[in-house]
Design a protein around this motif. Structure first.
Motif, short mmCIF file in Angstrom:
data_model
loop_
_atom_site.label_atom_id
_atom_site.label_comp_id
_atom_site.label_asym_id
_atom_site.label_seq_id
_atom_site.Cartn_x
_atom_site.Cartn_y
_atom_site.Cartn_z
N ALA A 215 73.28 11.40 100.98
CA ALA A 215 71.93 10.89 101.24
C ALA A 215 71.96 9.39 101.49
O ALA A 215 71.26 8.87 102.37
N TRP A 216 72.77 8.68 100.71
CA TRP A 216 72.89 7.23 100.89
C TRP A 216 73.45 6.92 102.27
O TRP A 216 72.97 6.02 102.96
N ALA B 96 63.41 7.97 96.22
CA ALA B 96 63.75 9.39 96.02
C ALA B 96 65.15 9.53 95.46
O ALA B 96 65.39 10.35 94.57
N LEU B 97 66.09 8.74 95.96
CA LEU B 97 67.45 8.79 95.44
C LEU B 97 67.52 8.32 94.00
O LEU B 97 68.35 8.78 93.22
N ALA B 98 66.65 7.39 93.64
CA ALA B 98 66.62 6.88 92.27
C ALA B 98 65.86 7.81 91.34
O ALA B 98 65.82 7.57 90.13
N GLY B 99 65.25 8.86 91.87
CA GLY B 99 64.54 9.83 91.04
C GLY B 99 63.12 9.44 90.73
O GLY B 99 62.49 10.04 89.86
N ARG B 100 62.58 8.46 91.42
CA ARG B 100 61.19 8.05 91.19
C ARG B 100 60.26 8.87 92.08
O ARG B 100 60.54 9.08 93.25
N ASP C 90 86.85 15.21 96.15
CA ASP C 90 86.53 16.61 95.89
C ASP C 90 86.21 16.85 94.42
O ASP C 90 85.55 17.83 94.09
N ARG C 91 86.66 15.99 93.52
CA ARG C 91 86.46 16.21 92.09
C ARG C 91 85.12 15.66 91.59
O ARG C 91 84.80 15.82 90.43
N ARG C 92 84.39 14.98 92.44
CA ARG C 92 83.09 14.46 92.00
C ARG C 92 82.11 15.61 91.83
O ARG C 92 82.26 16.67 92.44
N SER C 93 81.07 15.39 91.06
CA SER C 93 80.09 16.44 90.84
C SER C 93 79.21 16.60 92.09
O SER C 93 79.14 15.71 92.94
N LYS C 94 78.58 17.74 92.17
CA LYS C 94 77.75 18.03 93.34
C LYS C 94 76.62 17.02 93.49
O LYS C 94 76.37 16.55 94.60
N PRO C 95 75.89 16.65 92.42
CA PRO C 95 74.84 15.62 92.59
C PRO C 95 75.38 14.29 93.12
O PRO C 95 74.73 13.63 93.91
N GLU C 96 76.60 13.93 92.69
CA GLU C 96 77.18 12.67 93.19
C GLU C 96 77.47 12.77 94.67
O GLU C 96 77.24 11.84 95.43
#
Length: 112
Positions: free
Chosen positions: A20-21, A74-78, A8-14
């Protein structure tokens, strides 16, 4: 209990990247299962259908591999690459249509 509070303490993007993974892994796994099921069915149906099934399995595996690669990028931001073939074909088609319209306009102007 302890593990759930850490998650629960991880950031939203994580969290989104992890979800997604997991979806990607699930999709690739289900694609592999369906490919295996198709191959088993083809073997049961006989050797006459084996060629058709291998084409189907090959195309399904190829599509799954392509989608997995796109999802990973897409997950890698490319960003996806530009479809250069499509762009060049559209430019050539536009040039041909422009040339045809220009020739027709000159021919119509010459008749007047």
């Amino acid at each position: 209990m302890f593990g759930s509070s850490l998650l629960d303490r991880r950031s939203k993007p994580e969290r989104i990247a992890d979800q997604a993974w997991e979806q990607l892994v699930s999709a690739v796994g289900s694609a592999g299962d369906s490919v295996r099921d198709a191959a088993r069915a083809a073997r049961r149906n006989g050797t006459g259908l084996a060629d058709d099934a291998s084409d189907l399995v090959g195309s399904a595996a190829e599509e799954a591999r392509r989608r997995a690669t796109l999802a990973f990028d897409a997950l890698a931001g490319r960003r996806p690459a530009l479809p250069w073939t499509l762009l060049i074909a559209a430019a050539l088609a536009g040039a041909a249509i422009g040339w045809a319209a220009g020739t027709a306009a000159r021919a119509a102007g010459g008749r007047s």
